[in-house]
Design an enzyme around this catalytic site. Structure first.
Site, PDB file in Angstrom:
ATOM      1  N   HIS A 122       0.973  -0.652  -0.065  1.00 63.78           N
ATOM      2  CA  HIS A 122      -0.088  -0.353  -0.153  1.00 63.78           C
ATOM      3  C   HIS A 122       0.855   1.326  -0.267  1.00 63.78           C
ATOM      4  CE1 HIS A 122      -3.024  -2.498   2.191  1.00 63.78           C
ATOM      5  NE2 HIS A 122      -3.060  -2.742   1.051  1.00 63.78           N
ATOM      6  N   PRO A 123       1.609   1.686  -0.664  1.00 58.54           N
ATOM      7  CA  PRO A 123       2.841   2.566  -1.063  1.00 58.54           C
ATOM      8  C   PRO A 123       1.698   3.853  -1.314  1.00 58.54           C
ATOM      9  CG  PRO A 123       3.366   1.527  -2.945  1.00 58.54           C
ATOM     10  CD  PRO A 123       2.336   0.699  -2.050  1.00 58.54           C
TER      11      PRO A 123
END
Length: 557
Positions: free
Chosen positions: A473-474
């Site tokens: 989930h950058p």
């Protein structure tokens, strides 16, 4: 750079056909008077492994569909480098992700407003979540029933899902009827982006219908290398395609939607970013924006795995013959085990008293396996993916060189803030308590991971540093905020500060990461920004209430 071919002029040039870019291509071409070009470095998403939900681990690990990024050596993880998959295909990461539909907590968006993103509170964003969605179970005050993005619940056919939900209640947690509705906190069913048994990627939901319009052109295999400027005005882009450098002009806006890694890279290659970094690489400065590539955030998680005493887990379905049967049934009927991502139940809890809203997320899975499918246990088992939602660690995306084909440096600085490890310890202890409940008595075998030797703070810390993984989930590397914020890159309408006709619309503009998976909020961002870009009045704010635990100041549950 020598331009060898002029490639036309459009009202809007969108860079990146991912979760946000596909939405924008659809919504902007609703205006028949506007012409739109969508540029994507990847290619077609017409693969059974992309379209079949249960095959999610295959495209995630296929070089054709995944950029294949890795973080730098992370000191907080004992020097490990973590895989950072990003979609390189129509649909972007929505074509290779785990198909989980989590909107985030209402307080996440209230926090965005506090951080300078005016007009992005929960009451403002809920109408756009609803506009995007058509939910198999129907719409209500919180859920959409007529949008392009299909969502649905799993069947809960595996008995381990019910054991998980029952164990949570036995441990003193509440059941929630809808984690994407009034109340996220608690345990309940998890929505998936599956429509008619097929992956509901942004390409399937939005781009497929948009491509039927004559005012949209899509060019794949196009690597955008820089944004062109006339003074401080973005006027087009250059890209590599079929061995030549091509240039296209944008009359109204260049919109960068290449995600939390590629977006800061492209901005910096184009002279937009921290002046000192660009000067060191010999890149002419167009606009000094210190926040480009900074504030990078992610979720970490580990797999808490138990052996299963009864042969009811998905382990029986992992043999080649079983997979063949599953695949054949899916191809014929688009149902069965091939039509689910198997993440059908979940939980959101607070790690301690004094936490206002959930800071730990659970995905429950009725098999013991790594998320990317690279490692399968040799016996029946089940697991919970668990990790903190509100990490205080911050990282960055920085250029290695001025060559657009060279991957940037990605450093998350995982676990660099001491509070992050405190939350990880709670993840171990609270999960162990859940699996110890009577609902699991008939199923619970030995603890496979972390294992019986992991109890003290030091033992837990060592386990976490060795085994924790990215939840993929950058985000937040080009944050949205006010002009007074030195790290803000765009305003609340996605306009890049100090420049004209340049916008950024993707998960990089989140001021802070939301609770849960990021595909749903990224699609919402693009839905809302499409109205801002078109100059349309925003949808009327919602009046729907949202949950806050009355005892949060004094109790953990």
């Amino acid at each position: 750079m020598t331009v060898q071919q002029q490639a036309g002029e459009f009202d809007y040039v969108i860079v990146g056909a991912g979760s946000a870019g596909c939405v924008l291509a659809d919504r902007l071409t609703e205006d028949e008077q506007s012409t739109v070009l969508l540029l994507e470095y990847g290619g077609s998403d017409r693969s059974i492994f992309i379209q079949m939900p249960s095959a999610l681990a295959i495209p995630m690990n296929t070089k054709r569909y995944n950029w294949g990024y890795h973080s730098e050596s992370e000191p907080g993880l004992g020097g490990r480098s973590l895989h950072t998959p990003r979609g390189k295909v129509l649909g972007g990461s929505s074509s290779i992700n785990g198909l989980v539909y989590i909107r985030g907590n209402a307080f996440d968006f209230e926090s965005w407003v506090e951080q300078g993103a005016a007009g992005w509170g929960y009451r403002d964003v809920l109408p756009y979540f609803k506009r995007a969605e058509h939910r198999a179970e129907g719409g209500d005050e919180y859920r959409g029933s007529a949008g392009p993005l299909g969502t649905r619940y799993g069947t809960l056919a595996n008995p381990l899902h019910q054991a998980w939900l029952d164990a949570a209640v036995q441990a003193g947690y509440a059941r929630t009827s809808d984690i994407n509705g009034f109340r996220q906190e608690g345990f309940g069913r998890m929505d998936m982006t599956v429509d008619g048994g097929v992956r509901a990627s942004a390409a399937n939901a939005y781009l497929r219908r948009a491509r039927e319009r004559r005012n949209l052109e899509v060019r794949t295999k196009a690597l955008v290398t820089c944004i062109d400027f006339e003074g401080q005005r973005a006027c087009g882009v250059q890209y590599l395609r079929a061995g030549s450098t091509q240039q296209v002009r944008a009359r109204r806006a260049v919109i960068v939607s290449t995600g939390p890694i590629n977006t800061p890279q492209l901005l910096k290659l184009s002279g937009v970013g921290p002046a000192a970094e660009l000067k060191a690489l010999g890149i002419p400065l167009v606009c000094d924006l210190p926040g480009v590539g900074e504030n990078l955030q992610d979720h970490l998680e580990f797999y808490f795995q138990q052996a299963c005493l009864e042969p009811v887990s998905l382990y029986s379905s992992m043999s080649p013959l079983a997979k063949l049967r599953i695949g054949m049934r899916w191809m014929l009927f688009k149902d069965g085990l091939g039509g689910t991502n198997h993440f059908e139940t979940c939980g959101f809890i607070r790690s301690n008293a004094g936490i206002q809203y959930p800071d730990i997320e659970y995905h429950f899975l009725p098999v013991a396996v790594t998320y990317d499918g690279s490692s399968l246990a040799s016996e029946h088992g089940f697991q919970a993916h668990v990790g903190p939602m509100h990490s205080k660690s911050r990282g960055w995306v920085r250029l290695r060189s001025s060559d657009p084909r060279e991957y940037p440096e990605i450093r998350f600085n995982y676990l660099s803030h001491p509070d992050d490890m405190v939350e990880m310890r709670q993840c171990v202890r609270l999960t162990r308590e859940l699996f110890a409940q009577p609902a699991f008595d008939r199923y619970r075998g030995r603890e496979m991971q972390p294992g019986p030797g992991v109890h003290s703070d030091a033992e837990i810390d060592a386990f976490v540093r060795a085994k924790v993984e990215s939840a993929y989930h950058p985000s937040c590397s080009c944050k949205m905020g006010s002009a007074a914020d030195p790290l803000a890159v765009v305003d609340n309408e996605a306009r890049v500060f100090g420049l004209e006709n340049l916008r950024v619309v993707d998960s990089s503009i989140m001021p802070s990461i939301t609770n849960g998976n990021l595909n749903a909020p990224t699609i919402m961002i693009a839905e809302k920004m499409s109205d801002h870009i078109r100059g349309k009045a925003p949808l009327p704010p919602s009046t729907a209430p949202f949950y806050e635990a009355s005892n949060w100041r004094t109790q953990q549950r």
